[in-house]
Write an enzyme that holds these catalytic residues in place. Structure first.
Site, short mmCIF file in Angstrom:
data_model
loop_
_atom_site.label_atom_id
_atom_site.label_comp_id
_atom_site.label_asym_id
_atom_site.label_seq_id
_atom_site.Cartn_x
_atom_site.Cartn_y
_atom_site.Cartn_z
N HIS A 101 0.64 -1.20 -0.04
CA HIS A 101 -0.07 -0.03 -0.10
C HIS A 101 0.92 1.18 -0.06
O HIS A 101 1.91 1.29 0.70
CB HIS A 101 -0.83 -0.26 1.28
CG HIS A 101 -2.06 0.92 1.16
ND1 HIS A 101 -2.03 2.28 1.34
CD2 HIS A 101 -3.34 0.87 0.77
CE1 HIS A 101 -3.02 2.77 1.25
NE2 HIS A 101 -4.05 1.81 0.61
N ASP A 106 -7.86 -4.96 -0.65
CA ASP A 106 -8.48 -5.69 -1.57
C ASP A 106 -8.34 -7.36 -1.69
O ASP A 106 -8.45 -8.10 -2.29
CB ASP A 106 -7.76 -5.31 -2.87
CG ASP A 106 -8.37 -4.12 -3.30
OD1 ASP A 106 -7.67 -2.99 -3.59
OD2 ASP A 106 -9.68 -3.83 -3.42
C1 SDX Z 1 -5.96 0.43 -3.03
O1 SDX Z 1 -4.18 4.68 -2.10
C2 SDX Z 1 -5.12 4.06 -1.38
O2 SDX Z 1 -5.66 4.42 -0.32
C3 SDX Z 1 -5.93 3.03 -2.37
C4 SDX Z 1 -6.83 2.14 -1.50
C5 SDX Z 1 -8.02 2.86 -1.22
O3 SDX Z 1 -8.80 2.66 -0.50
O4 SDX Z 1 -8.51 3.79 -2.28
O5 SDX Z 1 -6.38 1.64 -0.13
C6 SDX Z 1 -7.15 1.07 -2.41
O6 SDX Z 1 -5.76 0.53 -4.27
C7 SDX Z 1 -5.25 -0.69 -2.45
C8 SDX Z 1 -3.90 -1.13 -3.31
C9 SDX Z 1 -4.50 -2.37 -4.31
N1 SDX Z 1 -3.35 -2.60 -5.10
C10 SDX Z 1 -2.76 -3.75 -5.05
O7 SDX Z 1 -2.87 -4.60 -4.27
C11 SDX Z 1 -1.59 -4.06 -6.25
C12 SDX Z 1 -0.41 -4.56 -5.61
N2 SDX Z 1 0.37 -3.72 -4.56
C13 SDX Z 1 1.12 -2.89 -5.41
O8 SDX Z 1 1.35 -2.74 -6.91
C14 SDX Z 1 1.59 -1.54 -4.67
O9 SDX Z 1 1.93 -2.30 -3.42
C15 SDX Z 1 0.90 -0.27 -4.57
C16 SDX Z 1 0.64 0.06 -5.90
C17 SDX Z 1 -0.41 -0.58 -3.93
C18 SDX Z 1 1.69 0.65 -3.91
O10 SDX Z 1 2.90 0.98 -4.66
P1 SDX Z 1 3.91 2.16 -4.22
O11 SDX Z 1 3.52 2.83 -2.87
O12 SDX Z 1 4.12 2.81 -5.48
O13 SDX Z 1 5.17 1.26 -3.65
P2 SDX Z 1 6.10 0.86 -4.88
O14 SDX Z 1 5.43 0.12 -6.03
O15 SDX Z 1 7.19 1.62 -4.88
O16 SDX Z 1 6.78 -0.68 -3.90
C19 SDX Z 1 7.79 -0.35 -3.01
C20 SDX Z 1 8.56 -1.56 -3.08
C21 SDX Z 1 9.14 -2.16 -4.55
O17 SDX Z 1 10.27 -2.98 -4.60
P3 SDX Z 1 11.68 -2.06 -4.55
O18 SDX Z 1 11.50 -1.18 -5.67
O19 SDX Z 1 11.62 -1.32 -3.07
O20 SDX Z 1 12.63 -3.29 -4.40
O21 SDX Z 1 8.02 -2.84 -2.86
C22 SDX Z 1 7.57 -3.64 -3.71
C23 SDX Z 1 7.78 -2.85 -5.10
O22 SDX Z 1 8.45 -3.82 -6.14
N3 SDX Z 1 6.12 -4.06 -3.93
C24 SDX Z 1 5.82 -5.48 -4.28
C25 SDX Z 1 4.37 -5.20 -3.92
N4 SDX Z 1 3.94 -4.00 -3.65
C26 SDX Z 1 5.15 -3.34 -3.66
N5 SDX Z 1 6.43 -6.54 -4.43
C27 SDX Z 1 5.55 -7.53 -4.73
N6 SDX Z 1 4.31 -7.61 -4.68
C28 SDX Z 1 3.53 -6.46 -4.46
N7 SDX Z 1 2.27 -6.29 -4.02
#
Ligand code: SDX
Length: 429
Positions: free
Chosen positions: A308, A365
Site C-alpha cells: 500500500h 483488496d
Molecule cells: C487500493 O491509496 C489508497 O488509499 C488505495 C486504496 C483505497 O482505499 O483507495 O487503499 C485501495 O488501491 C489498495 C492497493 C491495491 N493494489 C494492489 O494490491 C496491487 C499490488 N500492490 C502494489 O502494486 C503496490 O503495493 C501499490 C501500488 C499498492 C503501492 O505501490 P507504491 O507505494 O508505489 O510502492 P512501490 O511500487 O514503490 O513498491 C515499493 C517496493 C518495490 O520494491 P523495491 O523497488 O523497493 O525493490 O515494494 C515492492 C515494489 O516492487 N512491492 C511489491 C508489491 N507492492 C510493492 N512487490 C511484490 N508484490 C507487491 N504487491
C-alpha cells in the site's frame, strides 16, 4: 506564536517557507510561494511526499494502521453503523440525527428508479462489456437526464438533489450492468427494501426465480461498503478532485473516479487478487513459487492485494474483512479453497524478509473478493462493488473541494526533451 518555517538553501539563496500543522499533528511545508521566490519547483512522481489539499474528511496513519472518518474509527463504524449513515457522515460532517437519517434515506429510496431511456444506453453495450465501463458511462449519462447538475455552483438544494440521485441510482446502474453482462432482464428497485437488500434484489432476482435476500449477506455487504467508503487522497479520489477543480460537474468527476479506480494497482486489485489465487490454485497451489515470482525483479508478477502507498502496517480494513470472510463463509456454509490459499500466502509473506523489509501487508483488496464470491457476486463485478462503496467518499471530497473554492489543479514539470532546433524540410530528412 511566531510562524514556524522551513528554510531551503540553494546555492547562496535561502528561502523561508511556512509550516502547516493539522489537527493530528501532521506537518507540511507550504510551498505555495516557492517558485515565485526562487524559480524552483519540487518534483515528486506519484505525489508520494506531496499533499494536494487540507481535508477534514478522513484521517489515516499508515504507520499505526489508523483510519477514521470525521473522527470516528473505521472499526466502530464497521461494527455499529450503516452504509448510508457513514455516507451522510462523510458528506455532511456529522452523524445524522434520527430525523436527518430518515429524510436522507427516504430521499435516496425514492430516487432509485432510473429513466427508462437509460436502458437504450445499456442495450448499446455488448454482454462482453466490463461492468466498470458500463458504470462510468451511465454515470456520465446522468448529465443528459439532469442537465441542472452540470452547474456545480447551483443552490445547496440543487447540489443535495444531485448527491441524492447518484447515491440512489448507482446501485441500480451497477446491478443493470451485471444483468447486461448475464443477458438477463434488468430488475427494478423496490422501495420497501433497504439500500443493500435492494441492490442484492436487483442483482439476483430473476423472472423465473424470486431472490430472497439473506440478512447475513445484506449485513456483510453493508460492512464491506462501509470499509470502502473513503480513503483520503487515493488515486481515484485525487482524480475526482482534479476533474472537479475545473468546475466540471459532480457526475463527470465521479465517472472519472470510476475509471481511475478500475486500474489493477488500485480498485481493480480485488478482481486481480481472485484471478491470482485461482491461477495459483490451478498451478497446484505452490504458494512459495508465486512468492518467489513476486520478489523477482525480472518477473512482472506482483502479489496482488499486498502492499500500500500509505499503510506501512496492516491496513485496518483488511483485518476487519479477513474476520468477516471467516464469519460469512461459515454462516453461509461456503467452503472456498482460494481462502486457504490466501491465508497461506499471507502467512508466508508476513515472515518473508522481502515483504517485511518493504512493509508489504495485505490491503483492503486481499480478502474482499473472497467475500464477494461467497455472496454470489461475479469477479468482474468486484471493482464495481468497490466503486459503490467509495461513492460517498468521492462525493464528500468533491463537495469539500468545491466549498473550499480550491484552485484548478495544474501541476508543473521538469522538461527533459530536445532544446530548440530549426525545422527541417521533408526533402532534407
Ligand atoms: C487500493 O491509496 C489508497 O488509499 C488505495 C486504496 C483505497 O482505499 O483507495 O487503499 C485501495 O488501491 C489498495 C492497493 C491495491 N493494489 C494492489 O494490491 C496491487 C499490488 N500492490 C502494489 O502494486 C503496490 O503495493 C501499490 C501500488 C499498492 C503501492 O505501490 P507504491 O507505494 O508505489 O510502492 P512501490 O511500487 O514503490 O513498491 C515499493 C517496493 C518495490 O520494491 P523495491 O523497488 O523497493 O525493490 O515494494 C515492492 C515494489 O516492487 N512491492 C511489491 C508489491 N507492492 C510493492 N512487490 C511484490 N508484490 C507487491 N504487491
Amino acid at each position: 506564536m511566531a510562524e514556524e518555517t522551513a528554510e531551503i538553501k540553494v546555492g547562496d539563496k535561502s528561502i523561508e517557507l511556512p509550516l502547516i500543522t493539522g489537527t493530528e499533528n501532521e506537518t507540511a511545508i507550504n510551498i505555495g510561494k516557492l517558485r515565485a521566490e526562487s524559480g524552483l519547483i519540487t518534483l515528486d512522481p506519484g505525489y508520494k511526499n506531496t499533499g494536494a489539499t487540507q481535508s477534514a474528511i478522513t484521517f489515516l496513519d499508515g504507520e499505526k494502521g489508523i483510519l477514521r472518518h470525521r473522527g470516528y474509527s473505521i472499526e466502530e463504524l464497521a461494527e455499529n453503523s450503516t452504509f448510508l449513515e457513514v455516507a451522510y457522515l462523510l458528506i455532511y460532517g456529522e452523524l445524522p440525527t434520527p430525523a436527518e437519517y430518515e429524510t436522507f434515506t427516504k430521499d435516496i429510496t425514492h430516487h432509485t428508479l432510473v429513466h427508462e431511456d437509460f436502458k437504450k444506453i445499456l442495450d448499446g453495450f455488448p454482454a462482453s462489456s466490463h461492468p466498470m465501463g458500463v458504470l462510468s458511462s451511465l454515470v456520465t449519462a446522468m448529465t443528459a437526464f439532469y442537465p441542472e447538475s452540470l452547474d456545480p455552483n447551483r443552490s445547496k438544494e440543487a447540489v443535495y438533489m444531485s448527491i441524492v440521485r447518484i447515491l440512489a441510482k448507482m446501485p441500480t446502474f451497477a446491478a443493470w450492468a451485471f444483468k447486461n453482462q448475464m443477458g438477463h432482464p434488468v430488475v427494478y428497485p423496490k422501495n420497501n427494501l433497504d439500500y443493500c437488500s435492494n441492490f442484492l434484489h436487483m442483482m439476483f432476482n430473476l423472472p423465473s426465480q424470486d431472490y430472497d435476500v439473506d440478512p447475513v449477506v445484506s449485513a456483510a455487504l453493508n460492512k464491506l461498503l462501509i470499509l470502502h467508503a473513503d480513503h483520503e487522497q487515493n488515486c481515484s479520489t485525487s482524480t475526482v478532485r482534479i476533474v472537479g477543480s475545473s468546475q466540471a460537474s459532480l457526475y463527470v468527476s465521479l465517472s472519472a473516479g470510476i475509471n481511475a479506480l478500475w486500474g489493477p494497482l488500485h480498485g481493480g486489485a480485488n478482481q486481480a487478487v481472485i484471478e491470482m489465487l485461482e491461477n495459483i490454485k490451478a498451478d497446484g497451489g505452490d504458494t512459495q513459487k508465486w512468492m518467489d515470482k513476486a520478489k523477482d525483479k525480472n518477473d512482472p508478477f506482483r502479489l496482488m492485494g499486498f502492499g500500500h502507498r500509505v499503510y506501512k502496517n496492516f491496513d485496518p480494513r483488511a483485518k476487519i474483512i479477513k474476520k468477516a470472510a471467516d464469519d460469512v463463509l461459515e454462516k453461509l456454509g461456503v467452503v472456498d479453497p482460494v481462502l486457504d490459499i490466501a491465508k497461506g500466502l499471507e502467512e508466508v509473506a508476513l515472515k518473508d524478509p522481502y515483504f517485511v523489509e518493504r512493509n508489504l501487508y495485505p490491503n483492503v483488496d486481499f480478502y474482499s473478493g473472497i467475500i464477494y464470491r461467497a455472496l454470489g457476486i461475479p469477479t468482474e463485478m468486484f471493482t464495481v462493488m468497490f466503486a459503490l462503496g467509495r461513492l460517498p467518499g468521492w462525493i464528500a471530497q468533491w463537495k469539500e473541494m468545491r466549498e473550499n473554492n480550491e484552485p484548478i489543479g495544474r501541476p508543473r514539470q521538469v522538461y527533459v526533451g530536445e532544446t530548440e532546433r530549426p525545422y527541417v524540410d521533408m526533402s532534407k530528412r
